[in-house]
Write a protein that holds these residues in place. Structure first.
Motif, short mmCIF file in Angstrom:
data_model
loop_
_atom_site.label_atom_id
_atom_site.label_comp_id
_atom_site.label_asym_id
_atom_site.label_seq_id
_atom_site.Cartn_x
_atom_site.Cartn_y
_atom_site.Cartn_z
N ARG A 55 0.81 -1.20 0.00
CA ARG A 55 0.00 0.00 0.00
C ARG A 55 0.85 1.27 0.00
O ARG A 55 0.35 2.37 -0.02
CB ARG A 55 -0.92 0.00 1.24
CG ARG A 55 -1.85 -1.19 1.31
CD ARG A 55 -2.70 -1.17 2.56
NE ARG A 55 -3.62 -0.05 2.55
CZ ARG A 55 -4.42 0.24 3.59
NH1 ARG A 55 -4.38 -0.49 4.67
NH2 ARG A 55 -5.24 1.26 3.52
N VAL A 56 2.17 1.08 0.08
CA VAL A 56 3.05 2.23 0.20
C VAL A 56 3.17 2.97 -1.12
O VAL A 56 3.53 2.40 -2.13
CB VAL A 56 4.45 1.79 0.68
CG1 VAL A 56 5.40 2.97 0.69
CG2 VAL A 56 4.36 1.16 2.05
N ALA A 57 2.84 4.26 -1.09
CA ALA A 57 2.99 5.07 -2.28
C ALA A 57 3.61 6.42 -1.96
O ALA A 57 4.25 7.02 -2.79
CB ALA A 57 1.63 5.29 -2.94
N ALA A 58 3.43 6.90 -0.73
CA ALA A 58 3.93 8.22 -0.36
C ALA A 58 5.45 8.25 -0.42
O ALA A 58 6.12 7.31 -0.02
CB ALA A 58 3.45 8.58 1.05
N SER A 78 6.13 13.66 0.74
CA SER A 78 6.13 14.49 -0.46
C SER A 78 5.48 13.69 -1.57
O SER A 78 5.20 12.50 -1.40
CB SER A 78 7.56 14.89 -0.85
OG SER A 78 8.34 13.74 -1.13
N GLU A 79 5.24 14.33 -2.70
CA GLU A 79 4.59 13.64 -3.80
C GLU A 79 5.53 12.74 -4.59
O GLU A 79 5.12 11.69 -5.09
CB GLU A 79 3.96 14.66 -4.76
CG GLU A 79 2.78 15.41 -4.17
CD GLU A 79 2.17 16.36 -5.18
OE1 GLU A 79 1.92 15.93 -6.33
OE2 GLU A 79 1.95 17.53 -4.84
N THR A 80 6.80 13.15 -4.70
CA THR A 80 7.75 12.37 -5.49
C THR A 80 9.05 12.15 -4.74
O THR A 80 9.40 12.90 -3.83
CB THR A 80 8.08 13.10 -6.82
OG1 THR A 80 8.80 14.31 -6.52
CG2 THR A 80 6.82 13.42 -7.60
N THR A 131 8.09 27.07 -2.39
CA THR A 131 9.39 27.22 -3.07
C THR A 131 9.80 25.98 -3.85
O THR A 131 10.42 26.08 -4.91
CB THR A 131 10.49 27.58 -2.06
OG1 THR A 131 10.54 26.58 -1.03
CG2 THR A 131 10.23 28.94 -1.42
N ILE A 132 9.46 24.79 -3.32
CA ILE A 132 9.83 23.56 -4.01
C ILE A 132 8.81 23.22 -5.10
O ILE A 132 9.13 22.59 -6.10
CB ILE A 132 9.98 22.39 -3.01
CG1 ILE A 132 11.14 22.69 -2.04
CG2 ILE A 132 10.22 21.06 -3.72
CD1 ILE A 132 11.31 21.67 -0.93
N GLY A 133 7.56 23.64 -4.88
CA GLY A 133 6.53 23.45 -5.89
C GLY A 133 5.88 22.09 -5.88
O GLY A 133 5.43 21.61 -6.93
N GLU A 134 5.83 21.46 -4.71
CA GLU A 134 5.19 20.16 -4.60
C GLU A 134 4.56 20.02 -3.21
O GLU A 134 5.13 20.47 -2.22
CB GLU A 134 6.21 19.04 -4.82
CG GLU A 134 5.59 17.65 -4.84
CD GLU A 134 6.61 16.58 -5.20
OE1 GLU A 134 6.80 15.65 -4.40
OE2 GLU A 134 7.23 16.68 -6.29
N ASN A 135 3.40 19.41 -3.16
CA ASN A 135 2.72 19.25 -1.88
C ASN A 135 3.53 18.38 -0.93
O ASN A 135 4.13 17.38 -1.33
CB ASN A 135 1.33 18.64 -2.09
CG ASN A 135 0.49 18.71 -0.84
OD1 ASN A 135 0.60 19.67 -0.06
ND2 ASN A 135 -0.35 17.74 -0.61
N GLN A 136 3.52 18.75 0.34
CA GLN A 136 4.24 18.02 1.39
C GLN A 136 3.37 18.01 2.64
O GLN A 136 2.51 18.87 2.81
CB GLN A 136 5.58 18.68 1.70
CG GLN A 136 6.54 18.71 0.51
CD GLN A 136 7.55 19.84 0.62
OE1 GLN A 136 8.11 20.08 1.67
NE2 GLN A 136 7.76 20.53 -0.50
N SER A 137 3.59 17.03 3.51
CA SER A 137 2.80 16.97 4.75
C SER A 137 3.61 16.37 5.89
O SER A 137 4.45 15.48 5.68
CB SER A 137 1.53 16.14 4.53
OG SER A 137 1.86 14.80 4.21
#
Length: 316
Positions: A55-58, A78-80, A131-137
């Motif tokens: 199930r790991v994708a993050a 992060s997304e990538t 600044t990085i331009g990608e969603n993070q949590s």
């Protein structure tokens, strides 16, 4: 009959290791309920267990920090994977792990804590996103500590000091020589990273998890056709095995695969002439429990009649 998509078949296959046709049948038999389908496969002996790694994708990083007799671990997603290699992101995760030494397990408190250079952790995260331009949590945090002894950290698939895909903390309570404790703690941390125990002891395994396993064991035992009293003994035997294999202290130590972890600790305590207790541990694996993104797997599904390439279309 519930619509069974190719995406659902793929997810079930990844989580159980069962064959595609068996997964398709399991979903059909359980009206498409993923969790019930997993149990159905297990009762039929077609899957050993649900593979959480499926199930790991993050993406992102696990960060660990140790200061004195205290240690903390955090997960920042992060997304990538590209972002996980970014120096700004890595610096953020490293700083957050240090801050978590003070805030502990409370993710809201961590988010509101002061970040080096001004503002809060949450504000620094927002700035990273901009600044990085990608969603993070900021997903989770945990802290362990001892009154006397050591806290040892270990990261697997390290991306930098204190950063990796799997982060482990081991809290050893003892007045023994600290260098010897560090060595044992590192070995235990490596074991935990590899063996992925679900609790420190069998009694600490979650009640819901235990009941689910008991239900599966009961159904499998009943299918043997044996008398009720034999079925009961089979179930108890299966549950004893489950507890032994999933509780850290009763697992076989990966260094020799024959000595229980509890016995390894007892032997080292005797050698060093001091009481020793594995007080607690933390194991964070990046993205565990987060739903996996659906990829195109046309080559796989083409081999199975009735399973179509378009994941939105029903199977069969």
């Amino acid at each position: 009959m519930a619509e069974i998509t190719a995406a659902a078949v793929k997810e079930l296959r990844e989580r159980t290791g069962a064959g595609m046709m068996d997964c398709k049948k399991a979903l059909a038999e359980t009206s498409g309920d993923m969790e019930v389908a997993i149990d159905w496969l297990r009762t039929k002996g077609l899957a050993a267990a649900a593979k959480k790694a499926g199930r790991v994708a993050a993406e992102g990083l696990i960060g660990v920090a140790v200061q004195g007799t205290m240690g903390a671990a955090v997960e920042v997603n992060s997304e990538t994977d590209f972002v996980a290699k970014n120096e700004q992101f890595q610096g953020f995760v490293r700083n957050v792990a240090q801050i978590a030494l003070a805030t502990g397990n409370d993710i809201d408190e961590l988010g509101g804590a002061q970040y080096p250079g001004g503002g809060t952790v949450a504000e620094a995260l927002t700035n990273n996103i901009a600044t990085i331009g990608e969603n993070q949590s900021l997903r989770r945090a945990a802290r362990v500590e001892v009154s006397d002894g050591v806290v040892v950290s270990y990261v697997h698939n390290a991306a930098g000091p204190g950063l990796g895909k799997i982060g482990v903390l081991v809290a050893l309570e003892s007045g023994a020589d600290k260098a010897a404790l560090e060595t044992l703690g590192k070995q235990l941390a490596m074991h935990i990273a590899a063996a992925n125990p679900l609790a420190l002891t069998g009694d600490e395994l979650g009640a819901e998890l235990v009941e689910r396993e008991r239900g599966i064991a009961t159904e499998k035992a009943r299918e043997s056709g044996k008398p009720a009293e034999i079925v009961e003994k089979m179930v108890e035997g299966a549950m004893a095995k489950f507890r032994k294999e999933n509780a850290l202290l009763s697992q076989l130590f990966v260094m020799d695969n024959k000595t229980k972890v509890a016995d390894v600790i007892a032997a080292e305590a005797k050698r060093l002439g001091a009481d020793m207790t594995l007080k607690s541990y933390v194991r964070f694996q990046l993205g565990e429990g987060i739903e996996k993104k659906v990829d195109d797997f046309a080559a796989e599904v083409a081999a199975v009649s009735g399973v179509k390439k378009n994941v939105a279309e029903p199977v069969g």
